[in-house]
Design an enzyme around this catalytic site. Structure first.
Site, PDB file in Angstrom:
ATOM      1  CB  THR A  83      -0.925   0.041   1.233  1.00 44.29           C
ATOM      2  OG1 THR A  83      -1.399   1.371   1.440  1.00 44.29           O
ATOM      3  CG2 THR A  83      -0.227  -0.419   2.486  1.00 44.29           C
ATOM      4  CB  CYS A 196      -3.626   4.637  -4.662  1.00 43.61           C
ATOM      5  SG  CYS A 196      -4.788   3.571  -3.775  1.00 43.61           S
TER       6      CYS A 196
END
Length: 232
Positions: A83, A196
């Protein structure tokens, strides 16, 4: 081969991509029946998301540090945090376990510099676009980083949390991102970082007027390099 530990689940939609890309990379380099030795600790994203939006980063740090310790105990030789946003807590994780930490910004910056890029756009969650934890690491490697204007960020952020993290891909949302890329190009961006790990579920190169630097793909490839370091 060396064993890596993945901290995933944020969201599991993109963590599954890490598992696929890493194993495909090992297979491509070693042969059709080869795969990566890896451990995956998939956290429950619900409490993490709540901590993010309430600015209780210490609670999120406790969850991720516990995950890293469990991976170390299981035999992991490096940590891969699947992430971008939670790299805000990279220093907490590296303080918790004495293992190499493969930072997501490093392979992205390396790819940009290899292509001769100097100015890049950055798309991601509002945390990633507004806070300096990713930008400063990219800038330290010679890149100028542009983000969308503050007024455009809530829509980009909402698409990630309300749609992509839930496995929902909408054409209308793709257009929102394409408009953001067009605007970054107009300001001088030479490429755009998909900052992202879920955005690549929505955008591929054919959807962008600028080259895309997919952080998920580049980070996973860096993990493959670590796994295979020293292999014949």
């Amino acid at each position: 081969m060396r064993t890596i530990g993945l901290i995933g689940g944020m969201s599991w939609e993109s963590s599954a991509e890490y598992y696929r890309i890493i194993n495909q990379g090992v297979r491509a380099r070693l042969g059709p029946l080869r795969s990566a030795p890896l451990l995956l600790y998939s956290v429950d994203f619900g409490p993490v998301e709540q901590a993010q939006h309430a600015e209780r980063w210490h609670e999120a740090a406790a969850i991720l540090c516990d995950a890293a310790r469990r991976l170390q105990a299981g035999g992991a030789e490096a940590i891969v945090l699947c992430t971008n946003t939670m790299h805000r807590l990279a220093e907490d994780i590296t303080a918790a376990v004495p293992l190499p930490f493969l930072h997501i910004a490093d392979p992205v910056a390396h790819a940009a510099c290899q292509r001769g890029l100097r100015t890049v756009g950055l798309l991601g969650t509002a945390f990633t676009m507004q806070q300096p934890f990713l930008r400063t690491r990219l800038e330290a490697q010679g890149l100028a980083v542009l983000v969308p204007p503050e007024a455009a960020q809530p829509a980009l952020h909402a698409i990630i949390y309300a749609e992509l993290c839930a496995g929902i891909v909408r054409t209308a949302s793709r257009e929102v991102y394409r408009h953001a890329i067009d605007a970054l190009a107009a300001r001088g961006a030479q490429a755009v970082i998909l900052g992202c790990t879920e955005i690549s579920l929505l955008l591929q190169q054919q959807h962008s007027v600028l080259p895309l630097l997919d952080s998920t793909l580049l980070h996973a490839h860096a993990a493959v390099d670590f796994v295979l370091d020293g292999e014949g």
